[in-house]
Design a protein around this motif. Sequence first.
Motif, PDB file in Angstrom:
ATOM      1  N   ARG A 104       0.829  -1.212   0.000  1.00 30.31           N
ATOM      2  CA  ARG A 104       0.000   0.000   0.000  1.00 30.31           C
ATOM      3  C   ARG A 104       0.863   1.261   0.000  1.00 30.31           C
ATOM      4  O   ARG A 104       0.709   2.123  -0.847  1.00 30.31           O
ATOM      5  CB  ARG A 104      -0.916   0.030   1.236  1.00 30.31           C
ATOM      6  CG  ARG A 104      -1.877  -1.123   1.351  1.00 30.31           C
ATOM      7  CD  ARG A 104      -2.993  -1.078   0.327  1.00 30.31           C
ATOM      8  NE  ARG A 104      -3.994  -2.098   0.646  1.00 30.31           N
ATOM      9  CZ  ARG A 104      -3.864  -3.394   0.349  1.00 30.31           C
ATOM     10  NH1 ARG A 104      -2.804  -3.822  -0.298  1.00 30.31           N
ATOM     11  NH2 ARG A 104      -4.814  -4.259   0.675  1.00 30.31           N
ATOM     12  N   GLY A 140       2.895  -7.597   1.739  1.00 28.24           N
ATOM     13  CA  GLY A 140       1.688  -7.557   2.560  1.00 28.24           C
ATOM     14  C   GLY A 140       1.270  -6.133   2.866  1.00 28.24           C
ATOM     15  O   GLY A 140       1.547  -5.211   2.086  1.00 28.24           O
ATOM     16  N   VAL A 141       0.598  -5.962   3.972  1.00 31.12           N
ATOM     17  CA  VAL A 141       0.090  -4.650   4.378  1.00 31.12           C
ATOM     18  C   VAL A 141       0.618  -4.352   5.776  1.00 31.12           C
ATOM     19  O   VAL A 141       0.431  -5.151   6.697  1.00 31.12           O
ATOM     20  CB  VAL A 141      -1.452  -4.634   4.389  1.00 31.12           C
ATOM     21  CG1 VAL A 141      -1.966  -3.244   4.747  1.00 31.12           C
ATOM     22  CG2 VAL A 141      -2.004  -5.081   3.044  1.00 31.12           C
ATOM     23  N   CYS A 142       1.286  -3.220   5.924  1.00 26.74           N
ATOM     24  CA  CYS A 142       1.905  -2.895   7.205  1.00 26.74           C
ATOM     25  C   CYS A 142       0.867  -2.480   8.243  1.00 26.74           C
ATOM     26  O   CYS A 142      -0.292  -2.212   7.908  1.00 26.74           O
ATOM     27  CB  CYS A 142       2.934  -1.784   7.027  1.00 26.74           C
ATOM     28  SG  CYS A 142       2.208  -0.154   6.740  1.00 26.74           S
ATOM     29  N   GLY A 143       1.264  -2.421   9.494  1.00 24.66           N
ATOM     30  CA  GLY A 143       0.368  -2.071  10.594  1.00 24.66           C
ATOM     31  C   GLY A 143      -0.358  -0.758  10.379  1.00 24.66           C
ATOM     32  O   GLY A 143      -1.579  -0.672  10.536  1.00 24.66           O
ATOM     33  N   GLN A 146      -3.005  -1.095   7.720  1.00 27.87           N
ATOM     34  CA  GLN A 146      -4.133  -1.898   8.214  1.00 27.87           C
ATOM     35  C   GLN A 146      -5.048  -1.023   9.066  1.00 27.87           C
ATOM     36  O   GLN A 146      -6.267  -1.093   8.961  1.00 27.87           O
ATOM     37  CB  GLN A 146      -3.625  -3.071   9.054  1.00 27.87           C
ATOM     38  CG  GLN A 146      -3.017  -4.195   8.234  1.00 27.87           C
ATOM     39  CD  GLN A 146      -2.610  -5.367   9.112  1.00 27.87           C
ATOM     40  OE1 GLN A 146      -3.384  -5.852   9.928  1.00 27.87           O
ATOM     41  NE2 GLN A 146      -1.367  -5.816   8.949  1.00 27.87           N
TER      42      GLN A 146
ATOM     43  N   ALA B 127       5.108  -9.299  12.850  1.00 26.11           N
ATOM     44  CA  ALA B 127       4.984  -8.143  13.736  1.00 26.11           C
ATOM     45  C   ALA B 127       4.867  -6.847  12.920  1.00 26.11           C
ATOM     46  O   ALA B 127       4.316  -5.859  13.395  1.00 26.11           O
ATOM     47  CB  ALA B 127       6.185  -8.066  14.665  1.00 26.11           C
ATOM     48  N   LEU B 128       5.371  -6.856  11.698  1.00 22.32           N
ATOM     49  CA  LEU B 128       5.353  -5.639  10.880  1.00 22.32           C
ATOM     50  C   LEU B 128       4.017  -5.425  10.179  1.00 22.32           C
ATOM     51  O   LEU B 128       3.642  -4.299   9.878  1.00 22.32           O
ATOM     52  CB  LEU B 128       6.466  -5.709   9.830  1.00 22.32           C
ATOM     53  CG  LEU B 128       7.895  -5.737  10.385  1.00 22.32           C
ATOM     54  CD1 LEU B 128       8.881  -6.074   9.277  1.00 22.32           C
ATOM     55  CD2 LEU B 128       8.238  -4.393  11.015  1.00 22.32           C
ATOM     56  N   GLY B 129       3.325  -6.541   9.896  1.00 18.28           N
ATOM     57  CA  GLY B 129       2.054  -6.410   9.194  1.00 18.28           C
ATOM     58  C   GLY B 129       1.551  -7.762   8.729  1.00 18.28           C
ATOM     59  O   GLY B 129       2.131  -8.793   9.052  1.00 18.28           O
ATOM     60  N   ARG B 130       0.495  -7.734   7.957  1.00 22.53           N
ATOM     61  CA  ARG B 130      -0.104  -8.955   7.421  1.00 22.53           C
ATOM     62  C   ARG B 130       0.636  -9.344   6.132  1.00 22.53           C
ATOM     63  O   ARG B 130       0.678  -8.564   5.190  1.00 22.53           O
ATOM     64  CB  ARG B 130      -1.592  -8.682   7.146  1.00 22.53           C
ATOM     65  CG  ARG B 130      -2.285  -9.684   6.276  1.00 22.53           C
ATOM     66  CD  ARG B 130      -3.810  -9.526   6.346  1.00 22.53           C
ATOM     67  NE  ARG B 130      -4.270  -8.153   6.437  1.00 22.53           N
ATOM     68  CZ  ARG B 130      -4.654  -7.404   5.381  1.00 22.53           C
ATOM     69  NH1 ARG B 130      -4.614  -7.887   4.169  1.00 22.53           N
ATOM     70  NH2 ARG B 130      -5.080  -6.174   5.562  1.00 22.53           N
ATOM     71  N   VAL B 131       1.217 -10.529   6.130  1.00 21.86           N
ATOM     72  CA  VAL B 131       1.952 -10.991   4.952  1.00 21.86           C
ATOM     73  C   VAL B 131       0.990 -11.712   4.016  1.00 21.86           C
ATOM     74  O   VAL B 131       0.315 -12.650   4.423  1.00 21.86           O
ATOM     75  CB  VAL B 131       3.107 -11.928   5.350  1.00 21.86           C
ATOM     76  CG1 VAL B 131       3.773 -12.500   4.108  1.00 21.86           C
ATOM     77  CG2 VAL B 131       4.123 -11.193   6.205  1.00 21.86           C
ATOM     78  N   GLU B 132       0.911 -11.237   2.776  1.00 26.02           N
ATOM     79  CA  GLU B 132      -0.051 -11.822   1.835  1.00 26.02           C
ATOM     80  C   GLU B 132       0.599 -12.763   0.840  1.00 26.02           C
ATOM     81  O   GLU B 132      -0.043 -13.657   0.308  1.00 26.02           O
ATOM     82  CB  GLU B 132      -0.803 -10.708   1.117  1.00 26.02           C
ATOM     83  CG  GLU B 132      -1.667  -9.901   2.091  1.00 26.02           C
ATOM     84  CD  GLU B 132      -2.406  -8.751   1.437  1.00 26.02           C
ATOM     85  OE1 GLU B 132      -1.930  -8.242   0.405  1.00 26.02           O
ATOM     86  OE2 GLU B 132      -3.460  -8.368   1.981  1.00 26.02           O
ATOM     87  N   SER B 133       1.862 -12.532   0.534  1.00 19.61           N
ATOM     88  CA  SER B 133       2.533 -13.469  -0.362  1.00 19.61           C
ATOM     89  C   SER B 133       4.033 -13.418  -0.140  1.00 19.61           C
ATOM     90  O   SER B 133       4.566 -12.451   0.392  1.00 19.61           O
ATOM     91  CB  SER B 133       2.198 -13.155  -1.823  1.00 19.61           C
ATOM     92  OG  SER B 133       2.772 -11.924  -2.191  1.00 19.61           O
TER      93      SER B 133
END
Lengths: 153, 153
Positions: A104, A140-143, A146, B127-133
């Motif tokens: 993002r 992914g998407v960072c905190g 999110q 811990a940094l965020g949601r990992v999607e791939s």
Amino acid sequence: MPVGDEDSQRRIDAMIAALRAAGLRLTHQRLEVTREIAASDEHPGVERVFRAVRVRVPTISLDTVYRTLATLADLGLVSRVTATPGPVRYDANRAPHHHFVCTRCGLIRDVENHVLDELPVPVSAEALGRVESVEVQLLGVCGDCQRKEAEHV
Amino acid sequence: MPVGDEDSQRRIDAMIAALRAAGLRLTHQRLEVTREIAASDEHPGVERVFRAVRVRVPTISLDTVYRTLATLADLGLVSRVTATPGPVRYDANRAPHHHFVCTRCGLIRDVENHVLDELPVPVSAEALGRVESVEVQLLGVCGDCQRKEAEHV
DNA sequence: GTCTCTGCAAAGTTTTTGCAGTCCC
DNA sequence: GGGACTGCAAAAACTTTGCAGAGAC
């Protein structure tokens, strides 16, 4: 080496179905750009797709190819190979390490992990050339992003 | 989050030593750009380094930062985060897969490998965020470029 | 003093955008 | 016919380059 005919056709069919499902028009230009990218496994850039399609559609313009590929990427039908958009970024950490990349906002953070440091190089890659380093990107998407998404719901 | 002082100082010392060893001059601008990139773990772009250094060296120009970072990268003291140089490239292969990237000519080839498809996501990344791939890039020199190198020796 | 490096400016590349006409649905 | 899409052109964003003066060694 082009993609096999049956794979290519399957890709094209899926892409056309998705364009239709998104309510987008199946113009001549869009179909030809879609065919071209679906038939290639060379990870072409915009310019290359443009030159290939122009053979069949001599009046197509470069910015239509830009727009069409961006549309296909937004729909998730193709992906950009370079994970981080925008300008080049630098990293002074010379130790082996990997990256978490926020798709993002472009945030990049180092990730240290010994399992990832010692991945075996696949035989199929060794056939392509000499592998000098292995880098893992965790997309992914960072905190922060999110949190922003949660606020906007 | 900045890099720890001792890490940062070690990096700066190593970079200065390498600049000297390469016979390059230790100008005020070069030292400040070197300090800035060594002290950051945010993988900054050129523009960001420029803004940070300009606080201390108000007369520095953007193109000096471009040139200095390119110099540091050529010496191997920093790396470019985006592996593939040049324009954006697209990939129509939606199956999970990885890439072999030739750092000389920019060739990109798909690599399919089930071990790489199922890598565990490090806790530190979660811990940094949601990992999607998870994407693995195998960086190296392709067969063609190896052949060209051999000819020129 | 020599020669590299810097700052300025201009140009080169890559990508995006505004607008009027075209053509898919 | 209506509205999205295209082509053209201009602009924006990013990066590189040529040149004359400044500064490291």
